[in-house]
Design a protein around this motif. Structure first.
Motif, PDB file in Angstrom:
ATOM      1  N   THR A  16       0.677  -1.110  -0.281  1.00 37.35           N
ATOM      2  CA  THR A  16      -0.131   0.001  -0.064  1.00 37.35           C
ATOM      3  C   THR A  16       1.119   1.598  -0.266  1.00 37.35           C
ATOM      4  OG1 THR A  16      -0.504  -0.551   2.358  1.00 37.35           O
ATOM      5  CG2 THR A  16      -1.946  -1.150   1.504  1.00 37.35           C
ATOM      6  N   THR A  41      -3.916   3.934   0.175  1.00 40.95           N
ATOM      7  CA  THR A  41      -4.965   3.897   1.451  1.00 40.95           C
ATOM      8  C   THR A  41      -4.906   5.254   2.341  1.00 40.95           C
ATOM      9  OG1 THR A  41      -3.500   2.298   2.512  1.00 40.95           O
ATOM     10  CG2 THR A  41      -5.171   0.976   1.423  1.00 40.95           C
ATOM     11  N   ASP A  44      -7.519   2.403   6.860  1.00 40.89           N
ATOM     12  CA  ASP A  44      -8.667   1.251   6.575  1.00 40.89           C
ATOM     13  C   ASP A  44      -8.977   1.362   5.280  1.00 40.89           C
ATOM     14  OD1 ASP A  44      -7.126  -0.412   8.302  1.00 40.89           O
ATOM     15  OD2 ASP A  44      -9.086  -0.069   9.593  1.00 40.89           O
ATOM     16  N   GLU A  45      -8.901   2.817   4.876  1.00 41.40           N
ATOM     17  CA  GLU A  45     -10.025   2.941   3.900  1.00 41.40           C
ATOM     18  C   GLU A  45      -9.161   2.424   1.809  1.00 41.40           C
ATOM     19  OE1 GLU A  45     -12.412   6.758   2.249  1.00 41.40           O
ATOM     20  OE2 GLU A  45     -11.240   7.393   3.181  1.00 41.40           O
ATOM     21  N   VAL A  46      -9.424   2.627   1.472  1.00 38.41           N
ATOM     22  CA  VAL A  46      -8.907   1.965  -0.153  1.00 38.41           C
ATOM     23  C   VAL A  46      -9.455   3.256  -0.853  1.00 38.41           C
ATOM     24  CG1 VAL A  46      -9.058   0.938  -1.730  1.00 38.41           C
ATOM     25  CG2 VAL A  46      -8.948  -0.332  -0.053  1.00 38.41           C
ATOM     26  N   LEU A 111      -9.382  -3.772   3.921  1.00 41.10           N
ATOM     27  CA  LEU A 111      -8.595  -4.142   2.908  1.00 41.10           C
ATOM     28  C   LEU A 111      -7.516  -5.778   2.919  1.00 41.10           C
ATOM     29  CD1 LEU A 111      -6.942  -3.911  -0.184  1.00 41.10           C
ATOM     30  CD2 LEU A 111      -4.789  -3.232   0.960  1.00 41.10           C
TER      31      LEU A 111
END
Length: 143
Positions: A16, A41, A44-46, A111
């Protein structure tokens, strides 16, 4: 076969990168890890995906200045994700329809891995080899 079964074989490690990192650092990271894409990222957000393709397009559009741009300026937004429960056939269809080579795997909003066109091709080749062996054995047994 599901995406989860591929991840069990290949592992769930995902490279990432933060959105504010330079494109040059992203390219260096791709080279160092010998991979084709990084998932962008924030926590935790893509947020998106940056691959060799986006870097080449950015250099073509912006010249050498592209390397000093941030990942967020050139990354693919609205990236398509799949769940571990998805079938490989469905993933193949999505990759073909959307012309993408990498799909982050998300489970419960987090993810959980990444699946590439190479993973899908390997699965398909293994599947065809198994089918060939079964047919050969059935043919030999029927003789």
């Amino acid at each position: 076969m599901s995406v989860e079964s591929i991840l069990k074989k290949k592992g769930t490690d995902v490279a990432t990168i933060a959105p504010d990192v330079s494109v040059k650092r992203a390219a260096d990271w791709l080279r160092a890890k010998n991979i084709g894409a990084l998932v962008v990222t924030r926590g935790d957000e893509v947020l998106g995906l940056i691959s060799e393709r986006e870097i080449v397009l950015a250099i073509s559009r912006h010249g050498e200045t592209a390397t000093s741009m941030s990942v967020s300026e050139i990354m693919r937004h609205g990236v398509i994700t799949v769940s571990p429960a998805e079938t490989v056939s469905h993933v193949m269809d999505l990759m073909t329809r959307h012309r993408v080579r990498h799909m982050p795997v998300v489970h419960d909003g987090k993810l959980a891995g990444i699946i590439s066109i190479g993973d899908v091709v390997k699965y398909r080749l293994d599947d065809l080899q198994l089918e060939t062996n079964v047919l050969r054995d059935a043919y030999i047994a029927a003789r």
